[in-house]
Write an enzyme that holds these catalytic residues in place. Structure first.
Site, mmCIF file in Angstrom:
data_model
loop_
_atom_site.group_PDB
_atom_site.id
_atom_site.type_symbol
_atom_site.label_atom_id
_atom_site.label_comp_id
_atom_site.label_asym_id
_atom_site.label_seq_id
_atom_site.Cartn_x
_atom_site.Cartn_y
_atom_site.Cartn_z
ATOM 1 N N LYS A 22 15.602 9.076 42.354
ATOM 2 C CA LYS A 22 14.493 9.156 41.391
ATOM 3 C C LYS A 22 13.194 8.660 42.012
ATOM 4 C CE LYS A 22 14.101 5.644 38.277
ATOM 5 N NZ LYS A 22 12.805 4.920 38.257
ATOM 6 N N ASN A 23 13.264 7.504 42.655
ATOM 7 C CA ASN A 23 12.030 6.871 43.128
ATOM 8 C C ASN A 23 11.465 7.517 44.394
ATOM 9 O OD1 ASN A 23 12.098 5.265 40.927
ATOM 10 N ND2 ASN A 23 12.864 3.440 41.976
ATOM 11 N N CYS A 117 5.116 -3.687 31.392
ATOM 12 C CA CYS A 117 6.393 -3.162 30.899
ATOM 13 C C CYS A 117 7.385 -4.321 30.815
ATOM 14 C CB CYS A 117 6.902 -2.007 31.750
ATOM 15 S SG CYS A 117 7.815 -2.450 33.203
ATOM 16 N N ARG A 122 2.887 -5.890 36.079
ATOM 17 C CA ARG A 122 2.753 -4.713 36.938
ATOM 18 C C ARG A 122 1.331 -4.127 37.017
ATOM 19 N NH1 ARG A 122 7.978 -0.973 36.161
ATOM 20 N NH2 ARG A 122 7.436 -0.404 38.279
ATOM 21 N N ASP A 305 15.919 -3.733 42.266
ATOM 22 C CA ASP A 305 16.532 -2.739 41.377
ATOM 23 C C ASP A 305 18.053 -2.842 41.324
ATOM 24 O OD1 ASP A 305 14.005 -1.851 40.866
ATOM 25 O OD2 ASP A 305 14.145 -0.020 42.060
ATOM 26 N N ARG A 397 16.709 7.475 31.882
ATOM 27 C CA ARG A 397 15.532 7.635 32.735
ATOM 28 C C ARG A 397 15.916 7.689 34.212
ATOM 29 N NH1 ARG A 397 10.612 3.798 31.271
ATOM 30 N NH2 ARG A 397 9.894 4.958 33.076
HETATM 31 C C1 EPZ Z 1 8.672 0.762 42.499
HETATM 32 O O1 EPZ Z 1 7.789 0.343 41.469
HETATM 33 C C2 EPZ Z 1 9.877 1.336 41.819
HETATM 34 N N1 EPZ Z 1 9.463 2.454 40.976
HETATM 35 C C3 EPZ Z 1 10.567 0.272 40.995
HETATM 36 O O2 EPZ Z 1 11.757 0.838 40.481
HETATM 37 C C4 EPZ Z 1 10.937 -0.909 41.901
HETATM 38 O O3 EPZ Z 1 11.481 -1.934 41.122
HETATM 39 C C5 EPZ Z 1 9.699 -1.418 42.628
HETATM 40 O O4 EPZ Z 1 9.062 -0.330 43.338
HETATM 41 C C6 EPZ Z 1 9.992 -2.520 43.628
HETATM 42 O O5 EPZ Z 1 10.921 -2.079 44.558
HETATM 43 C C7 EPZ Z 1 9.254 3.635 41.503
HETATM 44 O O6 EPZ Z 1 9.381 3.838 42.696
HETATM 45 C C8 EPZ Z 1 8.870 4.740 40.596
HETATM 46 P P1 EPZ Z 1 5.554 -2.274 43.399
HETATM 47 P P2 EPZ Z 1 6.299 -0.040 41.808
HETATM 48 O O7 EPZ Z 1 4.189 -1.722 43.357
HETATM 49 O O8 EPZ Z 1 5.806 0.836 42.871
HETATM 50 C C9 EPZ Z 1 3.064 -6.151 42.145
HETATM 51 C C10 EPZ Z 1 13.460 1.149 38.854
HETATM 52 O O9 EPZ Z 1 14.255 0.429 38.221
HETATM 53 N N2 EPZ Z 1 1.881 -5.293 42.249
HETATM 54 O O10 EPZ Z 1 6.272 -2.297 44.704
HETATM 55 O O11 EPZ Z 1 5.555 -0.066 40.520
HETATM 56 C C11 EPZ Z 1 3.979 -5.717 41.001
HETATM 57 O O12 EPZ Z 1 3.551 -6.247 39.758
HETATM 58 C C12 EPZ Z 1 12.050 0.717 39.109
HETATM 59 O O13 EPZ Z 1 13.758 2.279 39.267
HETATM 60 C C13 EPZ Z 1 0.627 -5.861 42.112
HETATM 61 O O14 EPZ Z 1 0.479 -7.071 41.888
HETATM 62 O O15 EPZ Z 1 6.466 -1.511 42.324
HETATM 63 C C14 EPZ Z 1 5.296 -6.270 41.467
HETATM 64 O O16 EPZ Z 1 5.363 -7.638 41.162
HETATM 65 C C15 EPZ Z 1 11.452 -0.218 38.195
HETATM 66 N N3 EPZ Z 1 -0.471 -5.040 42.227
HETATM 67 C C16 EPZ Z 1 5.250 -6.089 42.990
HETATM 68 O O17 EPZ Z 1 3.848 -5.980 43.299
HETATM 69 C C17 EPZ Z 1 -0.369 -3.708 42.480
HETATM 70 O O18 EPZ Z 1 -1.397 -3.023 42.559
HETATM 71 C C18 EPZ Z 1 5.955 -4.871 43.518
HETATM 72 O O19 EPZ Z 1 5.544 -3.726 42.793
HETATM 73 C C19 EPZ Z 1 0.913 -3.151 42.640
HETATM 74 C C20 EPZ Z 1 2.020 -3.959 42.524
#
Ligand code: EPZ
Length: 417
Positions: A22-23, A117, A122, A305, A397
């Site tokens: 998915k991701n 969320c 996030r 995850d 999802r």
């Molecule tokens: C991706 O989300 C995945 N989603 C998530 O999968 C996964 O948990 C996550 O990466 C971490 O591995 C998809 O790929 C669609 P991040 P993403 O940006 O890209 C902070 C699942 O269960 N952050 O790597 O949104 C953020 O709040 C899901 O399939 C900022 O502070 O995650 C988090 O604490 C849920 N500022 C950390 O970084 C930003 O601009 C990592 O988030 C961006 C992120």
């Protein structure tokens, strides 16, 4: 709202195949916006999130042929809108991934801010920081990010935090920017590499994929391509955790064990027999096992995850384990529900202390997010008696026909409409 009824106590046995990740698919679908030529995905998975991304792309004017779950073709030769509306983005945060490609190809985009969320606040500040470094002007209007530029120019970006989505958005923006972009502290996740590989097939010039320093040399335009997304490492890990927790024996096929190294090594540390081949993993969960501590971290660390599923598994190991969640602030919503089934878990800040081995007993529980739902299913498969899992729309999802595939491994699980 659908729910699952699970009758626990049956060890999972047999073979199961993993579907397309998915991701990985979500950003790759968004990448179709970067060209007017056809992008063919040789396989896709039948997931609500994939339908959400397809709806958003169709709203923007992308033509889509084929059936989700099989091969699909996308063609963005007549993009008619540059707005990703709140109603579509709030359903799925990954919608924000259209921002980079829209801005790169059409010089403007208006994308709703996704909001928080269940698992954390996030923010998308790093995506914005990256786009600004490429010369974009960003404003906020009524909950929307409004981005524009005369043209994107290559720039140097250092992410303050490793971000998968941020890296993907900037990668998609920089491939059409003028000149060289360096992304430092980039995410190394296989899903970032998969997107990068698709972009390279489309003609992008990218080096350093899979490292924390990605260098992109912008090109004038991109062409179409054919892509077979990587297998879903989280789905693979979920099946393995379910088999291990129920003391089962399974072979997971069509997966990539290298993408799951941290998780597999933790299983081995616990005492499970794990045998990996090039694209399959065998697990024997019949033996008594011991607890291990885990700390989630960006790839190649232990994936956030799989944290919830691992907590369910740890309730069946002997000893005390500390599980630290370092990626998301509130990703422990499964803990109170697991406690309802009899798990002995204490929450201490961003750590959960899990004492095992406990004998779980069925009860009604509530799913709060995708992976928390998977954790509850695993616990339900272990628990004596009947577990009713409410709000399983979260599961749909990210897991294709989850109950049917678990049934094929012998699980007693049923969907009630
Ligand atoms: C991706 O989300 C995945 N989603 C998530 O999968 C996964 O948990 C996550 O990466 C971490 O591995 C998809 O790929 C669609 P991040 P993403 O940006 O890209 C902070 C699942 O269960 N952050 O790597 O949104 C953020 O709040 C899901 O399939 C900022 O502070 O995650 C988090 O604490 C849920 N500022 C950390 O970084 C930003 O601009 C990592 O988030 C961006 C992120």
């Amino acid at each position: 709202m659908d729910k699952f009824i699970v009758i626990g106590g049956i060890p999972l046995k047999g073979e199961i195949s993993v579907r397309a990740a998915k991701n990985a698919l979500l950003p790759c679908l968004a990448a179709s916006l970067l060209t007017s030529e056809k992008i063919i995905f040789e396989r896709t998975s039948l997931l609500v999130d994939i339908f959400s991304m397809i709806s958003l792309l169709e709203h923007l004017g992308v033509k889509i042929e084929g059936k989700v779950g099989e091969s699909i073709t996308l063609k963005a030769d007549e993009v008619s809108s540059l707005v990703a509306p709140y109603d579509l983005v709030r359903k799925m945060r990954a919608s924000v991934l259209v921002l980079g490609p829209l801005l790169a190809r059409f010089k403007k985009a208006k994308v709703s801010l996704p909001g928080g969320c269940a698992i954390g606040a996030r923010p998308v500040d790093q995506h914005i920081k990256g786009l600004k470094a490429l010369g974009a002007e960003i404003d906020y209007e009524e909950g929307y990010i409004v981005a524009k530029c005369d043209e994107l120019k290559g720039g140097d970006i250092f992410f303050d935090k490793v971000t998968v989505g941020g890296t993907q958005n900037i990668l998609m923006a920089s491939v059409l920017a003028k000149g060289r972009t360096t992304i430092a502290n980039a995410a190394r996740e296989p899903e970032v590499v998969d997107l990068g590989n698709l972009l390279k097939k489309m003609g992008a010039k990218i080096e350093g994929l899979g490292t924390d320093r990605i260098v992109v040399e912008g090109v004038d335009e991109l062409k179409g391509g054919v892509h077979n997304p990587i297998p879903d490492r989280i789905e693979c890990g979920t099946f393995l955790a379910a088999a291990a927790a129920t003391k089962g024996k399974i072979k997971v096929k069509d997966c990539n064990p290298i993408h799951l190294e941290a998780f597999l090594m933790k299983l081995e540390e616990m005492g499970y027999e794990v045998v990996s081949n090039e694209n399959s993993i065998f697990l024997n969960g019949e033996k008594e096992v011991n607890s291990v501590d885990i700390t989630t971290s960006p790839y190649p660390g232990f994936p956030t995850d799989l944290q919830a599923q691992f907590v369910a598994l740890l309730t069946q190991a002997v000893g005390t384990a500390t599980v630290r969640e370092e990626i998301f602030e509130t990703r422990f919503m499964h803990i109170p529900e697991l406690q309802r089934l009899g798990a002995d878990i204490k929450l201490e800040g961003n750590a959960a202390v899990v004492k095992g081995k406990t004998s779980l007993k069925g009860a009604p529980v509530m799913a709060s997010d995708l992976r928390a739902s998977a954790s509850l299913v695993i616990a339900g498969l272990v628990a004596k008696g009947k577990t009713i899992i409410n709000r399983i729309y979260h599961l749909d999802r990210g897991y294709e026909k989850f109950e049917e595939r678990l049934q094929s491994l012998g699980a007693r699980i049923e969907r009630i409409k």
